[in-house]
Design a protein around this motif. Structure first.
Motif, short mmCIF file in Angstrom:
data_model
loop_
_atom_site.label_atom_id
_atom_site.label_comp_id
_atom_site.label_asym_id
_atom_site.label_seq_id
_atom_site.Cartn_x
_atom_site.Cartn_y
_atom_site.Cartn_z
N GLU A 1 22.05 38.23 18.26
CA GLU A 1 21.24 38.11 17.38
C GLU A 1 21.31 37.26 16.04
O GLU A 1 20.32 36.51 15.64
N ILE A 2 22.48 37.35 15.69
CA ILE A 2 22.77 36.17 14.70
C ILE A 2 22.76 34.85 14.87
O ILE A 2 22.19 34.19 14.36
N ALA A 3 22.94 34.44 16.12
CA ALA A 3 22.82 33.17 16.70
C ALA A 3 21.11 32.80 16.83
O ALA A 3 20.71 31.62 16.28
N TYR A 4 20.52 33.77 17.13
CA TYR A 4 18.91 33.44 17.46
C TYR A 4 18.45 33.08 15.79
O TYR A 4 17.79 32.20 15.81
N ILE A 5 18.70 33.97 15.00
CA ILE A 5 18.23 33.71 13.62
C ILE A 5 18.97 32.41 12.89
O ILE A 5 17.96 31.68 12.40
N ASN A 6 20.04 32.07 13.11
CA ASN A 6 20.66 31.04 12.68
C ASN A 6 20.03 29.67 13.15
O ASN A 6 19.76 28.61 12.66
N GLU A 7 19.51 29.80 14.50
CA GLU A 7 19.05 28.48 15.12
C GLU A 7 17.31 28.35 14.83
O GLU A 7 17.00 27.23 15.52
N GLN A 8 16.97 29.10 13.94
CA GLN A 8 15.35 28.84 13.82
C GLN A 8 15.11 27.33 13.29
O GLN A 8 14.15 27.04 13.72
N LEU A 9 15.92 26.71 12.60
CA LEU A 9 15.57 25.67 12.08
C LEU A 9 16.60 24.60 12.13
O LEU A 9 16.38 23.40 12.49
N LYS A 10 17.83 24.60 11.38
CA LYS A 10 18.83 23.75 11.27
C LYS A 10 20.23 23.81 12.17
O LYS A 10 21.30 23.15 11.73
N ARG A 11 20.41 24.93 13.02
CA ARG A 11 21.79 24.97 13.44
C ARG A 11 21.59 25.25 14.93
O ARG A 11 20.47 25.37 15.71
N THR A 12 22.73 25.08 15.80
CA THR A 12 22.86 25.16 17.13
C THR A 12 24.00 26.07 17.46
O THR A 12 25.28 25.64 17.13
N ALA A 13 24.02 27.11 18.01
CA ALA A 13 24.84 28.18 18.32
C ALA A 13 25.96 27.70 19.08
O ALA A 13 25.59 26.67 19.87
N GLN A 14 27.20 27.79 18.88
CA GLN A 14 28.43 27.49 19.57
C GLN A 14 29.00 28.65 19.95
O GLN A 14 29.17 29.84 19.61
N ALA A 15 29.52 28.34 21.68
CA ALA A 15 30.20 29.58 22.14
C ALA A 15 31.62 29.83 21.37
O ALA A 15 32.21 29.03 20.99
#
Length: 274
Positions: free
Chosen positions: A206-220
């Protein structure tokens, strides 16, 4: 405008040793420091990168973790380079907002040094240059401030939710721009300031999903509290209450098993607070 200027040569660039750049030039604003790697040297081989300002550790991070943080910000990834960014290219509001974290070495910086711990089994090469801007006003509020990255390691021995304090400087007064937890077994994360949730207990997905909305790419393997993920630098979290007293922070990951958690707090701070 940033100028790309060479930094002095590193000394003692030897496998299983600490390479040192004992004197960095002062006077300009540092937007970034870029490392150039060779001779088998890689980000993973840089087991620690430390920037010291006036004898105090202002950055402490591994090469692999720095590369991962850059990937989170959608920055260029290459095996032969690695960049320490003070400026925030993702910040909205133009140059003044992007340079809030830039290091103005004309303000209170007496000496600067870089140390890099190198791994074994290679014949490494290492050099660096920096992105330099003329000293420029960032406003009275952030004139002497810059981005510092501080490291904390915890080893919770079982599954459960734990309060894992992160370094926020030697005294309160900084702004928390991001907190990142490198892990194997974190399933959710909650962050509290003075008992109030600034990040509710959300799953890593859930955190990754909202962080990735615009300027981020989630990292494993990285759980991130990123209040500025939408680009508004004003969303940083102050470490002081409105009455000037230090706020109390709780970083509360839930783990599915025992783990070693390496946390990095990115703060906008001043030399006397690191």
């Amino acid at each position: 405008m940033s100028f790309k200027l060479k930094l002095p040569p590193f000394e003692n660039v030897v496998a299983s040793q600490t390479a040192v750049m004992p004197r960095l030039p002062r006077g300009n604003m540092y937007d970034a420091i870029a490392f150039v790697l060779g001779g088998g040297n890689t980000q993973a081989n840089m087991s620690a990168i430390r920037l010291l300002i006036n004898g105090k550790i202002a950055w402490n991070i591994t090469g692999t973790h720095l590369d991962t943080l850059n990937n989170f910000d959608k920055l260029k990834d290459t095996a032969t380079g690695l960049v320490m960014w003070f400026a925030d290219l993702t910040a909205e509001g133009g140059q003044s907002a992007q340079q809030i974290g830039s290091l103005d070495t004309s303000k209170g910086v007496e000496e600067m040094q870089i140390e890099v711990d190198l791994g074994a089994g290679i014949a490494p090469t290492l050099k660096a240059f920096y992105l330099a801007s003329p000293p420029s006003p960032k406003g009275d509020r952030f004139a002497a401030a810059f981005k510092s990255v501080l490291k904390t390691v915890h080893a919770p021995g079982a599954a459960g939710q734990f309060n894992l304090p992160l370094a926020l400087g030697s005294r309160a007064g900084s702004f928390l721009r991001r907190a990142s937890l490198f892990h194997a077994n974190i399933t959710s994360l909650m962050v509290k300031r003075d008992g109030v949730n600034v990040l509710d207990d959300l799953t890593i997905a859930e955190i990754a999903y909202i962080n990735e909305q615009l300027k981020r790419t989630a990292q494993a393997g990285m759980a991130v509290f990123d209040p500025i993920s939408e680009g508004n630098i004003e969303d940083m979290v102050p470490t002081l209450r409105s009455d000037g007293t230090p706020a109390n922070f709780e970083f509360l990951p839930t783990l599915s098993a025992a783990d070693t958690v390496t946390g990095y707090s990115e703060i906008i701070t001043t030399i006397d607070r690191i």
